[in-house]
Design a protein around this motif. Structure first.
Motif, PDB file in Angstrom:
ATOM      1  N   VAL A   1       5.036   0.608   2.927  1.00 25.25           N
ATOM      2  CA  VAL A   1       6.137  -0.199   2.391  1.00 25.25           C
ATOM      3  C   VAL A   1       5.598  -1.233   1.403  1.00 25.25           C
ATOM      4  N   GLU A   2       4.550  -1.920   1.785  1.00 26.30           N
ATOM      5  CA  GLU A   2       3.977  -2.940   0.896  1.00 26.30           C
ATOM      6  C   GLU A   2       3.444  -2.319  -0.388  1.00 26.30           C
ATOM      7  N   LEU A   3       2.788  -1.183  -0.285  1.00 23.20           N
ATOM      8  CA  LEU A   3       2.215  -0.554  -1.478  1.00 23.20           C
ATOM      9  C   LEU A   3       3.297  -0.040  -2.419  1.00 23.20           C
ATOM     10  N   ILE A   4       4.340   0.561  -1.869  1.00 27.90           N
ATOM     11  CA  ILE A   4       5.425   1.038  -2.725  1.00 27.90           C
ATOM     12  C   ILE A   4       6.069  -0.135  -3.453  1.00 27.90           C
ATOM     13  N   ASP A   5       6.326  -1.214  -2.727  1.00 26.17           N
ATOM     14  CA  ASP A   5       6.938  -2.382  -3.358  1.00 26.17           C
ATOM     15  C   ASP A   5       5.995  -3.000  -4.385  1.00 26.17           C
ATOM     16  N   LEU A   6       4.721  -3.103  -4.054  1.00 27.61           N
ATOM     17  CA  LEU A   6       3.749  -3.667  -4.991  1.00 27.61           C
ATOM     18  C   LEU A   6       3.680  -2.836  -6.273  1.00 27.61           C
ATOM     19  N   ALA A   7       3.683  -1.530  -6.137  1.00 29.90           N
ATOM     20  CA  ALA A   7       3.647  -0.662  -7.327  1.00 29.90           C
ATOM     21  C   ALA A   7       4.906  -0.850  -8.168  1.00 29.90           C
ATOM     22  N   GLN A   8       6.049  -0.910  -7.519  1.00 24.80           N
ATOM     23  CA  GLN A   8       7.292  -1.088  -8.258  1.00 24.80           C
ATOM     24  C   GLN A   8       7.332  -2.455  -8.948  1.00 24.80           C
ATOM     25  N   GLN A   9       6.876  -3.479  -8.263  1.00 21.94           N
ATOM     26  CA  GLN A   9       6.844  -4.799  -8.886  1.00 21.94           C
ATOM     27  C   GLN A   9       5.837  -4.833 -10.040  1.00 21.94           C
ATOM     28  N   GLY A  10       4.740  -4.111  -9.881  1.00 24.26           N
ATOM     29  CA  GLY A  10       3.779  -4.018 -10.979  1.00 24.26           C
ATOM     30  C   GLY A  10       4.393  -3.380 -12.210  1.00 24.26           C
ATOM     31  N   LYS A  11       5.202  -2.345 -11.995  1.00 22.97           N
ATOM     32  CA  LYS A  11       5.887  -1.701 -13.120  1.00 22.97           C
ATOM     33  C   LYS A  11       6.923  -2.634 -13.732  1.00 22.97           C
ATOM     34  N   GLN A  12       7.673  -3.346 -12.884  1.00 25.70           N
ATOM     35  CA  GLN A  12       8.658  -4.300 -13.386  1.00 25.70           C
ATOM     36  C   GLN A  12       7.980  -5.346 -14.270  1.00 25.70           C
ATOM     37  N   ALA A  13       6.855  -5.859 -13.801  1.00 24.23           N
ATOM     38  CA  ALA A  13       6.106  -6.838 -14.599  1.00 24.23           C
ATOM     39  C   ALA A  13       5.573  -6.192 -15.883  1.00 24.23           C
TER      40      ALA A  13
END
Length: 148
Positions: free
Chosen positions: A17-29
């Motif tokens: 869960v943390e990794l999926i969210d981190l990856a998505q937030q990285g893309k958003q940034a």
């Protein structure tokens, strides 16, 4: 095979869960970063996202290998993630670096705590999370170095 599939699986699920969210937030940034350091931060975010997505895939596949069914659906991630949400819209390069560094450190600390919980449960999963922690620590260092 491991004795406590549910316990090991829940530790892997929390990491996923943390990794999926981190990856998505990285893309958003990545899509919204602006400022004088746009290009290097933009490119660094792509590298981070690639590494985090690879880690998420390895974590999910390990969960399946031990007999646990991972859940990476967006609704599950949104409900279970401990990470705070990035602001919408344009993000100044220095703010992106600060926000991503904080998230990387938080996820690395969480994964490190799970490594300790896996001591007597499953050394293979523990090894996977140790390697993942090293990757997260490296990215946290590389992003954090830009704040000094």
């Amino acid at each position: 095979m491991i004795n406590n599939v549910d316990r090991v699986g829940s530790l892997l699920q929390a990491t996923l869960v943390e990794l999926i969210d981190l990856a998505q937030q990285g893309k958003q940034a990545h899509w919204n970063v602006v400022g004088p350091r746009f290009l290097p931060v933009h490119q660094q975010l792509d590298t981070l996202v690639d590494d985090v997505r690879l880690g998420a895939d390895e974590v999910a596949e390990r969960a399946v290998a031990v007999g646990y069914r991972p859940d990476g659906r967006s609704a599950t991630v949104a409900k279970e993630t401990p990470l705070s949400e990035l602001p919408a819209g344009s993000l100044a390069d220095v703010d992106v670096v600060r926000e991503i560094t904080d998230r990387l450190r938080n996820v690395a600390d969480s994964v490190r705590a799970r490594v300790n919980q896996l001591d007597d449960l499953d050394p293979v999963t523990q090894d996977l999370l140790i390697g993942l922690t090293a990757t997260l620590d490296k990215h946290a260092w590389m992003f954090g170095a830009q704040l000094n």
